[in-house]
Design a protein around this motif. Structure first.
Motif, PDB file in Angstrom:
ATOM      1  N   SER A  73      -2.269  -3.943  -4.245  1.00 11.42           N
ATOM      2  CA  SER A  73      -1.952  -2.995  -5.320  1.00 11.42           C
ATOM      3  C   SER A  73      -1.853  -1.624  -4.678  1.00 11.42           C
ATOM      4  CB  SER A  73      -3.061  -2.988  -6.372  1.00 11.42           C
ATOM      5  OG  SER A  73      -4.267  -2.555  -5.775  1.00 11.42           O
ATOM      6  N   ARG A  74      -1.323  -0.684  -5.440  1.00  7.37           N
ATOM      7  CA  ARG A  74      -1.245   0.683  -4.923  1.00  7.37           C
ATOM      8  C   ARG A  74      -2.406   1.499  -5.502  1.00  7.37           C
ATOM      9  NH1 ARG A  74       3.336   1.347  -2.052  1.00  7.37           N
ATOM     10  NH2 ARG A  74       5.212   0.170  -2.626  1.00  7.37           N
ATOM     11  N   THR A  75      -3.140   2.171  -4.616  1.00 10.41           N
ATOM     12  CA  THR A  75      -4.208   3.084  -5.043  1.00 10.41           C
ATOM     13  C   THR A  75      -3.866   4.427  -4.409  1.00 10.41           C
ATOM     14  OG1 THR A  75      -5.766   1.227  -4.958  1.00 10.41           O
ATOM     15  CG2 THR A  75      -6.735   3.432  -5.071  1.00 10.41           C
ATOM     16  N   ILE A 135       7.481  -2.507   5.644  1.00 13.44           N
ATOM     17  CA  ILE A 135       8.890  -2.737   6.015  1.00 13.44           C
ATOM     18  C   ILE A 135       9.533  -1.428   6.443  1.00 13.44           C
ATOM     19  CG2 ILE A 135       9.191  -4.750   4.520  1.00 13.44           C
ATOM     20  CD1 ILE A 135      10.815  -2.890   2.603  1.00 13.44           C
ATOM     21  N   ASP A 136       8.997  -0.287   5.975  1.00 11.26           N
ATOM     22  CA  ASP A 136       9.669   1.003   6.191  1.00 11.26           C
ATOM     23  C   ASP A 136       9.604   1.494   7.637  1.00 11.26           C
ATOM     24  OD1 ASP A 136      10.016   0.922   3.453  1.00 11.26           O
ATOM     25  OD2 ASP A 136       8.326   2.253   3.032  1.00 11.26           O
ATOM     26  N   ASN A 137       8.666   0.999   8.414  1.00 15.33           N
ATOM     27  CA  ASN A 137       8.462   1.412   9.816  1.00 15.33           C
ATOM     28  C   ASN A 137       8.206   2.916   9.944  1.00 15.33           C
ATOM     29  OD1 ASN A 137       8.212   0.763  12.590  1.00 15.33           O
ATOM     30  ND2 ASN A 137      10.280   1.487  12.998  1.00 15.33           N
ATOM     31  N   ILE A 177      19.633   0.333   0.541  1.00 12.73           N
ATOM     32  CA  ILE A 177      18.621  -0.329   1.356  1.00 12.73           C
ATOM     33  C   ILE A 177      17.297   0.443   1.268  1.00 12.73           C
ATOM     34  CG2 ILE A 177      18.091  -1.037   3.736  1.00 12.73           C
ATOM     35  CD1 ILE A 177      21.094  -1.468   4.097  1.00 12.73           C
ATOM     36  N   MET A 178      16.193  -0.316   1.238  1.00 12.65           N
ATOM     37  CA  MET A 178      14.871   0.310   1.081  1.00 12.65           C
ATOM     38  C   MET A 178      14.460   1.110   2.313  1.00 12.65           C
ATOM     39  SD  MET A 178      12.213  -2.141  -0.891  1.00 12.65           S
ATOM     40  CE  MET A 178      12.183  -2.250  -2.675  1.00 12.65           C
ATOM     41  N   GLY A 179      13.321   1.759   2.220  1.00 17.97           N
ATOM     42  CA  GLY A 179      12.814   2.546   3.346  1.00 17.97           C
ATOM     43  C   GLY A 179      12.069   3.778   2.893  1.00 17.97           C
ATOM     44  N   HIS A 180      11.956   3.948   1.581  1.00 22.48           N
ATOM     45  CA  HIS A 180      11.240   5.092   1.004  1.00 22.48           C
ATOM     46  C   HIS A 180      11.869   6.392   1.492  1.00 22.48           C
ATOM     47  CE1 HIS A 180       8.170   6.720  -1.412  1.00 22.48           C
ATOM     48  NE2 HIS A 180       7.376   7.135  -0.455  1.00 22.48           N
ATOM     49  N   LYS A 181      11.109   7.268   2.207  1.00 21.76           N
ATOM     50  CA  LYS A 181      11.666   8.573   2.587  1.00 21.76           C
ATOM     51  C   LYS A 181      12.327   8.566   3.965  1.00 21.76           C
ATOM     52  CE  LYS A 181       8.163  11.088   0.048  1.00 21.76           C
ATOM     53  NZ  LYS A 181       6.847  11.677   0.192  1.00 21.76           N
ATOM     54  N   ALA A 230      20.494   4.587   2.414  1.00 24.54           N
ATOM     55  CA  ALA A 230      19.042   4.510   2.248  1.00 24.54           C
ATOM     56  C   ALA A 230      18.683   4.926   0.834  1.00 24.54           C
ATOM     57  CB  ALA A 230      18.360   5.455   3.235  1.00 24.54           C
ATOM     58  N   GLU A 231      17.679   4.278   0.260  1.00 24.27           N
ATOM     59  CA  GLU A 231      17.283   4.645  -1.110  1.00 24.27           C
ATOM     60  C   GLU A 231      16.844   6.104  -1.198  1.00 24.27           C
ATOM     61  OE1 GLU A 231      13.851   2.432  -2.433  1.00 24.27           O
ATOM     62  OE2 GLU A 231      12.757   2.807  -0.582  1.00 24.27           O
ATOM     63  N   GLY A 232      16.461   6.684  -0.045  1.00 21.07           N
ATOM     64  CA  GLY A 232      16.002   8.080  -0.048  1.00 21.07           C
ATOM     65  C   GLY A 232      17.037   9.055   0.480  1.00 21.07           C
ATOM     66  N   GLY A 279      17.090  -4.713  -2.920  1.00 21.87           N
ATOM     67  CA  GLY A 279      15.783  -4.379  -3.514  1.00 21.87           C
ATOM     68  C   GLY A 279      14.607  -5.086  -2.861  1.00 21.87           C
ATOM     69  N   HIS A 280      13.736  -5.638  -3.718  1.00 19.13           N
ATOM     70  CA  HIS A 280      12.484  -6.198  -3.198  1.00 19.13           C
ATOM     71  C   HIS A 280      12.667  -7.504  -2.425  1.00 19.13           C
ATOM     72  CE1 HIS A 280      10.917  -3.159  -5.903  1.00 19.13           C
ATOM     73  NE2 HIS A 280       9.758  -3.281  -5.280  1.00 19.13           N
ATOM     74  N   THR A 281      13.889  -8.059  -2.419  1.00 21.04           N
ATOM     75  CA  THR A 281      14.071  -9.241  -1.547  1.00 21.04           C
ATOM     76  C   THR A 281      13.764  -8.840  -0.101  1.00 21.04           C
ATOM     77  OG1 THR A 281      16.429  -8.811  -1.090  1.00 21.04           O
ATOM     78  CG2 THR A 281      15.925 -10.191  -3.002  1.00 21.04           C
ATOM     79  N   GLN A 282      13.937  -7.535   0.194  1.00 16.85           N
ATOM     80  CA  GLN A 282      13.698  -7.059   1.566  1.00 16.85           C
ATOM     81  C   GLN A 282      12.227  -7.163   1.970  1.00 16.85           C
ATOM     82  OE1 GLN A 282      16.557  -3.359   2.252  1.00 16.85           O
ATOM     83  NE2 GLN A 282      16.102  -3.647   0.092  1.00 16.85           N
ATOM     84  N   ARG A 283      11.350  -7.286   0.987  1.00 18.74           N
ATOM     85  CA  ARG A 283       9.925  -7.426   1.286  1.00 18.74           C
ATOM     86  C   ARG A 283       9.444  -8.864   1.126  1.00 18.74           C
ATOM     87  NH1 ARG A 283       7.443  -2.682  -2.109  1.00 18.74           N
ATOM     88  NH2 ARG A 283       6.207  -4.340  -3.010  1.00 18.74           N
ATOM     89  N   GLY A 284      10.390  -9.733   0.723  1.00 14.11           N
ATOM     90  CA  GLY A 284       9.959 -11.080   0.340  1.00 14.11           C
ATOM     91  C   GLY A 284      10.209 -12.124   1.404  1.00 14.11           C
TER      92      GLY A 284
HETATM   93  O1  F6P Z   1       6.911   0.898   1.128  1.00 15.82           O
HETATM   94  C1  F6P Z   1       7.640  -0.250   0.948  1.00 15.82           C
HETATM   95  C2  F6P Z   1       8.622  -0.074  -0.179  1.00 15.82           C
HETATM   96  O2  F6P Z   1       9.296  -1.300  -0.364  1.00 15.82           O
HETATM   97  C3  F6P Z   1       9.605   1.071  -0.026  1.00 15.82           C
HETATM   98  O3  F6P Z   1      10.664   0.744   0.842  1.00 15.82           O
HETATM   99  C4  F6P Z   1      10.012   1.284  -1.456  1.00 15.82           C
HETATM  100  O4  F6P Z   1      10.432   2.608  -1.653  1.00 15.82           O
HETATM  101  C5  F6P Z   1       8.751   1.009  -2.213  1.00 15.82           C
HETATM  102  O5  F6P Z   1       7.947   0.220  -1.376  1.00 15.82           O
HETATM  103  C6  F6P Z   1       8.935   0.288  -3.514  1.00 15.82           C
HETATM  104  O6  F6P Z   1       7.709   0.246  -4.151  1.00 15.82           O
HETATM  105  P1  F6P Z   1       7.323  -0.697  -5.361  1.00 15.82           P
HETATM  106  O7  F6P Z   1       7.146  -2.078  -4.830  1.00 15.82           O
HETATM  107  O8  F6P Z   1       6.062  -0.128  -5.864  1.00 15.82           O
HETATM  108  O9  F6P Z   1       8.463  -0.645  -6.332  1.00 15.82           O
END
Ligand code: F6P
Length: 357
Positions: A73-75, A135-137, A177-181, A230-232, A279-284
């Motif tokens: 979870s996120r805290t 995943i963001d490195n 594509i994901m990667g946050h900032k 990039a999403e950011g 999207g989240h497939t990149q983390r799956g």
């Molecule tokens: O930090 C990993 C990441 O997948 C980022 O690339 C993305 O911006 C964020 O998490 C998405 O977060 P959440 O799963 O909370 O939607």
């Protein structure tokens, strides 16, 4: 008897289980008597003292399994000193959980925010070791984080799949594509997938430069263009704003960056433009081989740290060597793509546009 706590925090990624398996197997193999406790759903498990006593068999058969067997979870770090909605002071509660289980060490698989919290707990006197997952490195202090390579594979597959349909229809595709900032995943997936344009937060773009690429390709007989964004990613105009102003403006937009760019391209070029967002497939899914190996190595190093009684570090990759970096050095810093790095200079040499010129 060694008593060790484990938790996974923040966004999940591939190879978290491989890393925990690495820790556990190293401890069990040492011949020391060991008890492992898995806190459930990240730091929330520590706050509410929710945990599972782990057995050896819990770490079997998980090397290839995506996600995390402990949940996450996120805290948010910035809310750490605010009580939970039910009035619990988070840091004191976490310390109590650690002490009530009489832990000798806590191992945290986490990204940037989670590592900041790990450092805070270390400052409070707990024996903490962090594992670099995301995943963001973008974790400072390590060349590589586990999850990154697996995410690149998935994003690249998405670009590959889009390529065939884009070329059949002669369409422009904007793939987000994901990667946050930061732009690590779009940079590598864009290169691997042969994108014509790669837009990353570290290199603000001008939409006119993207339009130029589409038109130039058309004049050269190419009916399609692939844009990996990039999403950011931000425009030059956004980059010139004060951070607070930019945050407010971007926070208000209802469309994602890919949709925004697609709308602009439709209006300016009159072409057929489509958006694809993996999207989240990149983390799956299953971790790739490199992530499995690196996560396992990272876990082994954490296990060794515990056996040696050394704490307060994050395991890191420096020039393909596994090293220990003090948590205090890592906490609170982001690792950005260098806009002048060799890969980007090379990409520009072969005509890939980053939207800046
Ligand atoms: O930090 C990993 C990441 O997948 C980022 O690339 C993305 O911006 C964020 O998490 C998405 O977060 P959440 O799963 O909370 O939607």
């Amino acid at each position: 008897m060694l008593r060790v706590g484990l938790l996974t925090s923040g966004g999940d990624c591939q190879a978290l289980n491989a890393a925990m398996r690495g820790v556990a197997k190293t401890l069990y193999t040492s011949g020391r008597e060991v008890e492992i406790f898995g806190f459930l759903n990240g730091y929330q498990g520590m706050i509410y003292n929710r945990y599972r006593k782990m057995e050896r068999e819990n770490f079997s058969g998980i090397l290839t399994r995506g996600g995390t067997i402990l949940g996450t979870s996120r805290t948010p770090f910035k809310l750490l000193d605010e009580p939970t909605p039910d009035g619990i002071e988070k840091v004191p509660a976490m310390i109590r959980s650690y002490q009530s289980l009489r832990l000798d060490a806590l191992v945290v698989g986490g990204g940037n925010g989670s590592t900041k919290t790990a450092n805070r707990l270390a400052e409070e006197g707990l024996n903490v070791i962090a594992l670099p997952k995301t995943i963001d490195n973008d974790t400072w202090g390590t060349d590589y984080t586990f999850g990154f390579d697996s995410a690149i594979e998935i994003a690249t597959k998405c670009i590959d799949d889009i390529h065939t349909t884009a070329s059949s229809h002669g369409r422009v595709f904007v793939i987000e594509i994901m990667g946050h900032k930061v732009g690590w995943i779009p940079l590598y997936a864009g290169m691997a997938g042969g994108a014509d344009v790669i837009l990353i937060p570290e290199i603000p773009y001008d939409i006119e430069n993207v339009i130029d690429v589409i038109e130039r390709r058309e004049r050269g007989g190419k009916r399609f263009t692939i844009i990996a964004v990039a999403e950011g990613a931000i425009t030059k105009e956004h980059a010139a704003m004060k951070k607070r102003e930019r945050k407010k403006l971007l926070g208000l937009r209802s469309a994602t960056v890919a949709n925004e760019i697609a709308d602009q391209l439709i209006v300016s070029t009159g072409r057929e433009v489509r958006v694809a967002i993996p999207g989240h497939t990149q983390r799956g899914g299953t971790p790739c081989a490199r992530d499995r190996v690196f996560a396992t190595q990272v876990g082994i190093e954490a296990g060794m740290g515990i056996l040696e009684g050394e704490y307060g570090f994050m395991v890191a990759d420096r020039n393909r060597e596994i090293v220990r970096v003090p948590l205090s050095e890592v906490a609170g810093k982001l690792k950005y793509v260098d806009p002048n790095c060799q890969l980007i200079r090379q990409a520009k040499m072969m005509g890939i546009s980053f939207g800046d010129e």
